[in-house]
Each structure stands twice: as C-alpha cells, then as structure tokens.
Design an enzyme around this catalytic site. Structure first.
Site, PDB file in Angstrom:
ATOM      1  CG  ASP A  60      -2.264   0.851   1.117  1.00 29.45           C
ATOM      2  OD1 ASP A  60      -2.466   1.560   0.444  1.00 29.45           O
ATOM      3  OD2 ASP A  60      -2.563   1.007   1.909  1.00 29.45           O
ATOM      4  CB  SER A  61       0.565   4.647  -1.681  1.00 30.07           C
ATOM      5  OG  SER A  61      -0.653   4.732  -1.337  1.00 30.07           O
ATOM      6  CG  PHE A  64      -6.211   3.781   4.807  1.00 32.57           C
ATOM      7  CD1 PHE A  64      -7.448   4.667   4.600  1.00 32.57           C
ATOM      8  CD2 PHE A  64      -6.041   3.279   5.691  1.00 32.57           C
ATOM      9  CE1 PHE A  64      -8.608   4.396   5.477  1.00 32.57           C
ATOM     10  CE2 PHE A  64      -6.892   3.027   7.156  1.00 32.57           C
ATOM     11  CZ  PHE A  64      -8.127   3.674   6.651  1.00 32.57           C
ATOM     12  CG  ASP A 114      -5.183   6.253  -2.780  1.00 31.60           C
ATOM     13  OD1 ASP A 114      -4.373   5.882  -2.065  1.00 31.60           O
ATOM     14  OD2 ASP A 114      -6.782   6.023  -2.801  1.00 31.60           O
ATOM     15  CD  GLN A 160     -10.096   6.978  -3.338  1.00 36.65           C
ATOM     16  OE1 GLN A 160     -11.558   7.080  -2.408  1.00 36.65           O
ATOM     17  NE2 GLN A 160      -9.411   6.135  -2.780  1.00 36.65           N
ATOM     18  N   GLY A 187     -11.528   3.887  -0.908  1.00 36.98           N
ATOM     19  CA  GLY A 187     -11.966   4.430   0.004  1.00 36.98           C
ATOM     20  C   GLY A 187     -13.566   3.868   0.156  1.00 36.98           C
ATOM     21  CG  ASP A 237      -6.120  -5.091   1.737  1.00 39.10           C
ATOM     22  OD1 ASP A 237      -5.946  -4.368   3.364  1.00 39.10           O
ATOM     23  OD2 ASP A 237      -6.784  -4.521   1.125  1.00 39.10           O
ATOM     24  CB  CYS A 275     -11.305 -24.878  10.799  1.00 36.39           C
ATOM     25  SG  CYS A 275     -10.282 -24.322  10.681  1.00 36.39           S
ATOM     26  CB  CYS A 277      -6.905 -24.407  10.884  1.00 38.60           C
ATOM     27  SG  CYS A 277      -6.868 -23.500  12.536  1.00 38.60           S
ATOM     28  CB  CYS A 280      -9.614 -26.775  14.002  1.00 34.67           C
ATOM     29  SG  CYS A 280     -10.395 -24.692  14.556  1.00 34.67           S
TER      30      CYS A 280
END
Length: 359
Positions: A60-61, A64, A114, A160, A187, A237, A275, A277, A280
């Site tokens: 991510d730039s 945010f 952005d 956006q 956004g 994400d 599950c 995993c 579990c």
C-alpha cells in the site's frame, strides 16, 4: 491477502502463513519507510529477502495511513505532508516518492498514491480529493514506467469518489483510461453501511476491465468476501482476521465467536469442527479459552492461525464453486448460515476510530 503491515503477519512466521494457504501478502510502504527505512530493506534483499517471503508482495502506498493521521497531516496538490507517529519528524509524500518507495522495497504489486477521504465529507471535498487522486495516478504511472520496474512489477490504479454515485462513475472512467495492470476500489469501509459498501463496489466493478484484477481495498469480513466476489471482485485485504483474533474472536461457519467466554471453558472439541487449521486439528476450544484467560501468547497465535485459514479456505471454496458453476448456490448457503457482527456496533466502532484521529 494476509496483512503483513511491517513485514510480518502479527505473531506468525512467513512459513506458517504460507502453510495455511497464504499466497500473497500485503505490506505497508508508509510504515516501512519510517522504520527501518526503504534503503535498509533494499540493501537486505528487498522485502522478499528481508522477511523471507517467497510469494508475491503487494504494498500500500501510505495514502490511507496519511489520511488516518488526522491533524498530523496536511494535504496539497503536491502531496501529503505529515509528522511521524514515531518521533514527530516531518515528511512529505509525493506521488513520485510513494511510487519509488515501493519500487525500492521490491514489491510485486505497487499501489498508486491516492487521497482517501472520510465518510460524511461534502461532495465538494470528495470531488477535490478524487480529482487530486486522478492527477496523482497519472504521475504514478509515469514514474513507474520510467523507473524500469515495469513490466516485471505491476501498478494498480485506485478508484475514489466517496458515496456519490456520479463521482464513482467519473472516477472509474478517469482511472481506467490509464493502462494500469489492475484496478482497485478505494475509499470504502471507512464508515458507510454495508448496503452502501456493496452497492458502490458493484457499481465500480461492473465498469472495470474484465481482463485485469479487481481489488477491494481494506475489506475482509467473511460475509464481505462472498458479497464482493458476487459483485466481480478478485482480491481483498484486511487486518481484521488477525486483529480480532488477538482479542479472542474466532470465525466459524455460523459467525464470529468469543473464545474467552465461559461457555468454551469445558468444550472438548475444537472451536470449529469443520476447520482443517492447525489449531482446530490439535487443540480443544477449552484449551484455547484457557490460553486467553491466562494471557499466554500461544492463544493469540492459534486464534490468528485459525482466522486466516478460515478466510483463505473460504476463498478456496469460492474459487472451486466458480469453476464448477455453482457460486450462486454456494454464496446463498454461506450467507444464510453465517451471522455477521452487529451492524450498529460495527458502525460505532468505525466512527470512534475516525474521531480519535480527527478525520
């Protein structure tokens, strides 16, 4: 994508993340720029060598994060000037710097710089931020191409427009006019309700190129994954799975449960019988309950492993359903059973988060 903000998925090793099905992780260029620094990461083999992650990495730039700093930042057409949350030092992110930071980190997927804007902003404010985002997108595209990073490293543009339908259309047209390698819906998940989230997601996704990835940023609740895919989204994400796990909240096919509650104290079976995993397959809900009550680190590790596996397995099942042409029935069955968290409580929590940051 599991979120490895500071080159780590909190409490888990890269090998563990890969072992539960993680293929791409997200790191944040803002945090890594401040600490340990882009040059340090670059000299140690880039993010792949630094964190020993063999798969693709999206960064991510930092736009945010700058938005979420509230009074600590100032936005102009040139970029975002802000003070570090670590030591108060002043920094200035421009589209060029934000792009080259990500190139220096060695990211495989780079996000345009952005301007995200708070939910409830006026149409004038949203338009100003949107048009600024469009100008920055063109600059990011030019810098990315000139850097030599393309075509080996992808660059995604970000749509956006807030919660104004006509602005979303306008932004989609402007961003798709630039030949990015993928497109993101930005956004959202900043205070709007679910109906708006899904509505604007579908509106934008329907206008994005079908031959390129479509990414809904910052969204990761199980029900949102299913609803997002139904509207044409390919990538997601969110730090939510591991963040809530560290407080004892664990996903199940029936909804999120709080394993710290007394009702789990003597449960012999796992938290989720369905599950596969590690948590579990090996431990009872009573044991995980005990670990949280005793404040043992293993508890949050097991809960994080479980939640990430739950959402990654959900995406695997979605892909299978799409390939077998039964996604409609799959999504209906999942959403009929899964009970999301209370919408009012979710909205109040998000608004408190925004107010704390002065946004």
């Amino acid at each position: 994508m599991p979120v490895a903000t500071q080159a780590t998925v909190k409490s888990l090793t890269p090998e563990e993340v890969a072992g539960i099905g993680g293929r791409v992780v997200l790191s944040n260029a803002y945090h890594l720029y401040l600490r340990p620094g882009v040059q340090t990461v670059s000299s140690l083999g880039g993010l792949h060598g630094f964190m020993r992650w063999p798969g693709p990495i999206l960064t991510d730039s930092g736009g945010f994060q700058a938005f979420s700093m509230g009074s600590l930042r100032k936005v102009t057409d040139a970029g975002i000037r802000f003070r570090s949350h670590l030591d108060g030092s002043e920094h200035h992110f421009t589209p060029e710097l934000a792009t080259m930071n990500q190139v220096g980190l060695g990211a495989d997927i780079i996000m345009c710089f952005d301007q995200c804007i708070a939910y409830g902003a006026s149409e004038r404010q949203v338009r100003q931020a949107m048009e600024r985002t469009h100008r920055w997108a063109a600059q990011c595209h030019r810098v990315h191409r000139d850097s030599g990073a393309w075509p080996g490293r992808a660059l995604f543009g970000i749509v956006q427009g807030g919660t104004f339908s006509h602005l979303r259309d306008e932004s989609t047209q402007a961003i798709t006019a630039i030949p990015f390698d993928g497109y993101a819906v930005g956004g959202l998940a900043v205070g709007e309700d679910k109906e708006q989230l899904y509505g604007f997601t579908g509106q934008v996704a329907a206008q994005l190129p079908q031959d390129k990835p479509r990414y809904l940023m910052g969204v990761g609740s199980p029900e949102d994954l299913v609803e997002g895919v139904a509207r044409g989204i390919d990538m997601f994400d969110c730090a939510l799975p591991t963040r809530v796990a560290r407080n004892g909240a664990m996903f199940t096919p029936d909804g999120r449960v709080d394993v710290t509650k007394r009702r789990f104290a003597e449960q012999h079976g796992p938290v989720d019988e369905e599950c596969d995993c590690y948590a579990c397959a090996n431990y009872s809900a009573a044991y995980v309950h005990h670990l949280f009550r005793a404040k043992e680190i293993l508890g949050l590790r097991l809960a994080s492993t479980h939640n990430l596996r739950f959402v990654l397995r959900l995406m695997e099942r979605i892909r299978e359903a799409i390939l077998e042409e039964r996604f409609t029935s799959f999504s209906r069955e999942f959403l009929d059973r899964y009970r999301p968290t209370d919408e009012t409580a979710r909205q109040e929590q998000k608004l408190r988060w925004l107010q704390e940051r002065g946004t």
